[in-house]
Design an enzyme around this catalytic site. Structure first.
Site, PDB file in Angstrom:
ATOM      1  N   GLN A 116      -8.779  15.853 -30.095  1.00 53.30           N
ATOM      2  CA  GLN A 116      -9.773  16.773 -30.650  1.00 53.30           C
ATOM      3  C   GLN A 116     -10.368  17.573 -29.492  1.00 53.30           C
ATOM      4  O   GLN A 116     -11.193  17.066 -28.728  1.00 53.30           O
ATOM      5  CB  GLN A 116     -10.847  15.988 -31.392  1.00 53.30           C
TER       6      GLN A 116
ATOM      7  N   ALA B  92     -17.437  16.270 -40.841  1.00 54.12           N
ATOM      8  CA  ALA B  92     -16.139  16.106 -40.180  1.00 54.12           C
ATOM      9  C   ALA B  92     -15.779  17.347 -39.359  1.00 54.12           C
ATOM     10  O   ALA B  92     -16.488  18.352 -39.352  1.00 54.12           O
ATOM     11  CB  ALA B  92     -15.065  15.825 -41.227  1.00 54.12           C
ATOM     12  N   HIS B  93     -14.631  17.239 -38.674  1.00 48.47           N
ATOM     13  CA  HIS B  93     -14.245  18.287 -37.721  1.00 48.47           C
ATOM     14  C   HIS B  93     -14.008  19.634 -38.385  1.00 48.47           C
ATOM     15  O   HIS B  93     -13.533  19.722 -39.508  1.00 48.47           O
ATOM     16  CB  HIS B  93     -13.025  17.859 -36.891  1.00 48.47           C
ATOM     17  N   ASN B  94     -14.392  20.675 -37.642  1.00 52.77           N
ATOM     18  CA  ASN B  94     -14.151  22.066 -38.017  1.00 52.77           C
ATOM     19  C   ASN B  94     -14.977  22.550 -39.206  1.00 52.77           C
ATOM     20  O   ASN B  94     -14.699  23.614 -39.765  1.00 52.77           O
ATOM     21  CB  ASN B  94     -12.657  22.326 -38.299  1.00 52.77           C
TER      22      ASN B  94
END
Length: 345
Positions: free
Chosen positions: A201, A242-244
């Protein structure tokens, strides 16, 4: 606690004084439990009877209700917001003493602005930049090459991982984690059937100005692009972002919400507690999602959205669940019957 007179409150909060301007309070409480030396508030006619029976020394009230009350009042357009500001005056946050605690660990190349406060056992890693006037509590961690704006508050055990960027006046509550790895995995086959491989990541978390992140809330760093929390967003405790993801400005999210990866939530939204939001969808500006709802597709029109069934007796729920299993079959039968009737006509 600081003591304030009605006149002093009016000078700080605006509004109109009704009653003795020298009436003073030293704290705040609910209408039911307030004493003569405490402040309380009402927002509408609904609470007028409680207010009339309250022992509160000063009441913050909306336009049109002060005439029905005998005591000291501050009349303002928005009593709830004025009461919040009054609480800050009466109960100021305790602050760390200026300087760096002897037990703190600050890398030689970290840059700390004037007036920064660093508490016991806090860690500021290599290359970090901390803006002037910020406070960093006990056992907090600021990772390598992180940038914190001015007048930030990191409470005990708050963690900001490497490379993340935090705007001015951010408040990170105890135990929150900014910039942990997102849940990025790739499935690979092998001679034993297969395994998960971790996807690095490499994005950041970028947080705007005046953002508050609640206790034990986690905001994952982006996989490639950044996870972004825009100015003025308010996040409660135990939220997973969560990511993004991207959270719009002045959006408020209540506790225990889970937001899956690459979801975009617009500005001025309100997300109720324990709502679950699936990944790779978009929610437009000014949407309210009711508590406990499950959002599985885009929301493109502002408004209030709810997806939960009301609580019912377990046996009733089982019967309804059985009917739901056959809903598609029943729908097809109804369409067939409608077509048959139309043909006969």
């Amino acid at each position: 606690m600081a003591a304030l007179t009605l006149a002093e409150l009016q000078a700080q909060l605006g509004g109109t004084v009704r009653g003795d301007p020298e009436t003073s309070v030293v704290g705040a409480a609910s209408l039911e439990n307030a004493r003569r030396d405490q402040l309380s508030f009402i927002v509408s006619q609904k609470y007028l009877t409680l207010a009339q029976a309250s022992a509160a020394g000063i009441l913050i009230v909306p336009d049109g209700l002060a005439d029905a009350l005998d005591g000291a009042c501050l009349v303002v357009p928005n009593p709830h917001a004025a009461f919040a500001r009054a609480l800050n005056l009466l109960h100021p946050e305790p602050s760390l003493p200026p300087g760096i605690h002897p037990s703190a660990s600050v890398a030689p190349d970290a840059i700390l602005g004037k007036g920064v406060r660093v508490g016991p056992a806090a860690v500021i890693a290599s290359g970090a930049v901390v803006g002037a006037g910020s406070s960093i509590g006990a056992q907090a961690y600021v990772g390598p090459h992180t940038r914190l704006g001015e007048h930030c508050l990191l409470q005990p055990r708050a963690t900001v991982q490497h490379g993340c960027q935090i705007g001015d006046r951010a408040v990170l509550q105890p135990g929150c984690v900014i910039g942990g790895d997102g849940f990025g995995l790739a499935w690979e086959k092998d001679e034993k059937g297969g395994h998960w491989s971790k996807v690095p990541q490499v994005g950041r978390v970028v947080i705007g100005h005046d953002v508050e992140v609640g206790a034990n809330t986690t905001i994952d760093r982006g996989a490639l692009d950044d996870t972004v929390i825009e100015d003025g967003a308010k996040l409660d405790n135990l939220i997973q972002i969560a990511h993004n993801c991207r959270i719009g400005r002045h959006t408020a999210i209540a506790a225990c919400v889970g937001i899956a990866g690459s979801t975009r939530i617009g500005a001025y939204c309100q997300i109720g507690g324990a709502a679950m939001i699936i990944g790779h969808i978009e929610i437009c500006d000014r949407v309210t999602v009711s508590a406990g709802s499950f959002v599985a597709k885009d929301i493109r029109t502002p408004g209030v959205y709810t997806s939960v069934q009301p609580l019912m007796a377990h046996d009733d729920w089982k019967r309804n669940a059985a009917h739901l299993r056959h809903l598609d079959h029943l729908s097809r039968r109804i369409r067939a019957l409608e077509k048959s009737l139309k043909d006969k006509e």
